[in-house]
Design a protein around this motif. Structure first.
Motif, PDB file in Angstrom:
ATOM      1  N   PRO A  48       0.800  -1.235   0.000  1.00 51.71           N
ATOM      2  CA  PRO A  48       0.000   0.000   0.000  1.00 51.71           C
ATOM      3  C   PRO A  48       0.831   1.282   0.000  1.00 51.71           C
ATOM      4  O   PRO A  48       0.297   2.361  -0.238  1.00 51.71           O
ATOM      5  CB  PRO A  48      -0.824  -0.106   1.293  1.00 51.71           C
ATOM      6  N   GLU A  49       2.130   1.166   0.223  1.00 50.69           N
ATOM      7  CA  GLU A  49       2.994   2.348   0.258  1.00 50.69           C
ATOM      8  C   GLU A  49       3.445   2.801  -1.127  1.00 50.69           C
ATOM      9  O   GLU A  49       3.969   3.892  -1.284  1.00 50.69           O
ATOM     10  CB  GLU A  49       4.233   2.079   1.114  1.00 50.69           C
ATOM     11  N   CYS A  50       3.244   1.982  -2.144  1.00 48.61           N
ATOM     12  CA  CYS A  50       3.741   2.288  -3.491  1.00 48.61           C
ATOM     13  C   CYS A  50       2.756   3.172  -4.258  1.00 48.61           C
ATOM     14  O   CYS A  50       1.693   2.699  -4.667  1.00 48.61           O
ATOM     15  CB  CYS A  50       3.997   0.994  -4.258  1.00 48.61           C
ATOM     16  N   PRO A  51       3.112   4.435  -4.510  1.00 49.47           N
ATOM     17  CA  PRO A  51       2.228   5.322  -5.259  1.00 49.47           C
ATOM     18  C   PRO A  51       1.995   4.856  -6.698  1.00 49.47           C
ATOM     19  O   PRO A  51       0.963   5.147  -7.286  1.00 49.47           O
ATOM     20  CB  PRO A  51       2.960   6.667  -5.258  1.00 49.47           C
ATOM     21  N   ALA A  52       2.952   4.115  -7.264  1.00 49.38           N
ATOM     22  CA  ALA A  52       2.832   3.649  -8.643  1.00 49.38           C
ATOM     23  C   ALA A  52       2.087   2.317  -8.746  1.00 49.38           C
ATOM     24  O   ALA A  52       1.845   1.831  -9.841  1.00 49.38           O
ATOM     25  CB  ALA A  52       4.222   3.502  -9.261  1.00 49.38           C
ATOM     26  N   GLU A  53       1.732   1.745  -7.606  1.00 42.15           N
ATOM     27  CA  GLU A  53       1.054   0.442  -7.548  1.00 42.15           C
ATOM     28  C   GLU A  53       1.855  -0.631  -8.296  1.00 42.15           C
ATOM     29  O   GLU A  53       1.313  -1.460  -9.012  1.00 42.15           O
ATOM     30  CB  GLU A  53      -0.374   0.552  -8.069  1.00 42.15           C
ATOM     31  N   ALA A  54       3.175  -0.600  -8.093  1.00 41.56           N
ATOM     32  CA  ALA A  54       4.091  -1.521  -8.766  1.00 41.56           C
ATOM     33  C   ALA A  54       4.401  -2.765  -7.941  1.00 41.56           C
ATOM     34  O   ALA A  54       5.151  -3.621  -8.400  1.00 41.56           O
ATOM     35  CB  ALA A  54       5.386  -0.796  -9.097  1.00 41.56           C
ATOM     36  N   ILE A  55       3.863  -2.869  -6.741  1.00 42.90           N
ATOM     37  CA  ILE A  55       4.140  -4.015  -5.879  1.00 42.90           C
ATOM     38  C   ILE A  55       2.894  -4.883  -5.788  1.00 42.90           C
ATOM     39  O   ILE A  55       1.812  -4.389  -5.491  1.00 42.90           O
ATOM     40  CB  ILE A  55       4.578  -3.561  -4.471  1.00 42.90           C
ATOM     41  N   LEU A  56       3.082  -6.174  -6.063  1.00 43.67           N
ATOM     42  CA  LEU A  56       1.975  -7.132  -6.045  1.00 43.67           C
ATOM     43  C   LEU A  56       2.390  -8.412  -5.334  1.00 43.67           C
ATOM     44  O   LEU A  56       3.562  -8.781  -5.375  1.00 43.67           O
ATOM     45  CB  LEU A  56       1.582  -7.523  -7.479  1.00 43.67           C
ATOM     46  N   PRO A  57       1.426  -9.115  -4.730  1.00 43.65           N
ATOM     47  CA  PRO A  57       1.748 -10.443  -4.198  1.00 43.65           C
ATOM     48  C   PRO A  57       1.974 -11.388  -5.380  1.00 43.65           C
ATOM     49  O   PRO A  57       1.366 -11.212  -6.440  1.00 43.65           O
ATOM     50  CB  PRO A  57       0.512 -10.825  -3.389  1.00 43.65           C
ATOM     51  N   ASP A  58       2.826 -12.374  -5.195  1.00 42.63           N
ATOM     52  CA  ASP A  58       3.115 -13.282  -6.312  1.00 42.63           C
ATOM     53  C   ASP A  58       1.948 -14.184  -6.673  1.00 42.63           C
ATOM     54  O   ASP A  58       2.004 -14.905  -7.663  1.00 42.63           O
ATOM     55  CB  ASP A  58       4.372 -14.112  -6.033  1.00 42.63           C
ATOM     56  N   THR A  59       0.870 -14.104  -5.928  1.00 42.86           N
ATOM     57  CA  THR A  59      -0.323 -14.887  -6.243  1.00 42.86           C
ATOM     58  C   THR A  59      -1.185 -14.234  -7.327  1.00 42.86           C
ATOM     59  O   THR A  59      -2.079 -14.870  -7.869  1.00 42.86           O
ATOM     60  CB  THR A  59      -1.191 -15.102  -4.981  1.00 42.86           C
ATOM     61  N   GLU A  60      -0.914 -12.977  -7.629  1.00 43.38           N
ATOM     62  CA  GLU A  60      -1.637 -12.292  -8.708  1.00 43.38           C
ATOM     63  C   GLU A  60      -1.180 -12.886 -10.039  1.00 43.38           C
ATOM     64  O   GLU A  60       0.025 -13.066 -10.255  1.00 43.38           O
ATOM     65  CB  GLU A  60      -1.326 -10.792  -8.700  1.00 43.38           C
ATOM     66  N   PRO A  61      -2.108 -13.168 -10.943  1.00 43.29           N
ATOM     67  CA  PRO A  61      -1.720 -13.742 -12.239  1.00 43.29           C
ATOM     68  C   PRO A  61      -0.672 -12.914 -12.993  1.00 43.29           C
ATOM     69  O   PRO A  61       0.236 -13.458 -13.602  1.00 43.29           O
ATOM     70  CB  PRO A  61      -3.035 -13.803 -13.013  1.00 43.29           C
ATOM     71  N   SER A  62      -0.774 -11.606 -12.916  1.00 40.66           N
ATOM     72  CA  SER A  62       0.174 -10.748 -13.639  1.00 40.66           C
ATOM     73  C   SER A  62       1.549 -10.695 -12.977  1.00 40.66           C
ATOM     74  O   SER A  62       2.502 -10.170 -13.556  1.00 40.66           O
ATOM     75  CB  SER A  62      -0.383  -9.336 -13.760  1.00 40.66           C
ATOM     76  N   ALA A  63       1.677 -11.250 -11.780  1.00 43.42           N
ATOM     77  CA  ALA A  63       2.953 -11.206 -11.063  1.00 43.42           C
ATOM     78  C   ALA A  63       3.878 -12.360 -11.416  1.00 43.42           C
ATOM     79  O   ALA A  63       5.087 -12.269 -11.216  1.00 43.42           O
ATOM     80  CB  ALA A  63       2.699 -11.209  -9.558  1.00 43.42           C
ATOM     81  N   GLU A  64       3.335 -13.424 -11.953  1.00 43.65           N
ATOM     82  CA  GLU A  64       4.126 -14.634 -12.178  1.00 43.65           C
ATOM     83  C   GLU A  64       5.417 -14.392 -12.954  1.00 43.65           C
ATOM     84  O   GLU A  64       6.482 -14.851 -12.561  1.00 43.65           O
ATOM     85  CB  GLU A  64       3.277 -15.682 -12.897  1.00 43.65           C
ATOM     86  N   LYS A  65       5.341 -13.634 -14.035  1.00 42.21           N
ATOM     87  CA  LYS A  65       6.535 -13.423 -14.860  1.00 42.21           C
ATOM     88  C   LYS A  65       7.587 -12.549 -14.170  1.00 42.21           C
ATOM     89  O   LYS A  65       8.734 -12.509 -14.607  1.00 42.21           O
ATOM     90  CB  LYS A  65       6.162 -12.822 -16.207  1.00 42.21           C
ATOM     91  N   TRP A  66       7.190 -11.878 -13.102  1.00 41.78           N
ATOM     92  CA  TRP A  66       8.116 -10.975 -12.418  1.00 41.78           C
ATOM     93  C   TRP A  66       8.893 -11.630 -11.288  1.00 41.78           C
ATOM     94  O   TRP A  66       9.841 -11.047 -10.778  1.00 41.78           O
ATOM     95  CB  TRP A  66       7.353  -9.756 -11.907  1.00 41.78           C
TER      96      TRP A  66
END
Length: 112
Positions: A48-66
């Motif tokens: 919640p601290e990221c103003p760019a919303e660049a941090i995600l849990p790895d359980t998000e589908p879009s996070a897998e490649k990262w």
């Protein structure tokens, strides 16, 4: 589970997340940050601290490649444990699409 940083961080590099991380698992590239997935304790205080919303849990589908991207660069870049100024055009860069292809730099940042 771990958290990851994606390409929304590129050319923004806000470090509000670094300031709240209890285990200092952020690493600094020239124009973005990454999280070391083996050091992250999944507390979630950074997201919640990221103003760019660049941090995600790895359980998000879009996070897998990262996940591997974050691992690779966290092993190459220096650790960062304190808040620094965001990049000069960070607010404007939040709206830019396709930042990875246009702006990603594998060069390390300064770290602490």
């Amino acid at each position: 589970m771990t958290y990851i940083v994606n390409d929304l961080c590129i050319k923004c590099k806000y470090t509000d997340c670094v300031e709240v991380c209890p285990v200092d698992c952020f690493y600094e590239g020239e124009n973005m940050l990454v999280i070391h997935p083996d050091e992250c304790i999944d507390c979630g205080v950074c997201e919640p601290e990221c103003p760019a919303e660049a941090i995600l849990p790895d359980t998000e589908p879009s996070a897998e490649k990262w996940i591997e991207f974050n691992r690779e660069y966290s092993e190459q870049w220096p650790n960062i444990t304190r808040k620094i100024d965001a990049m000069p055009d960070a607010d404007e860069m939040q709206k830019v699409e396709g930042k990875f292809e246009k702006f990603f730099s594998p060069a390390p940042g300064k770290g602490d």
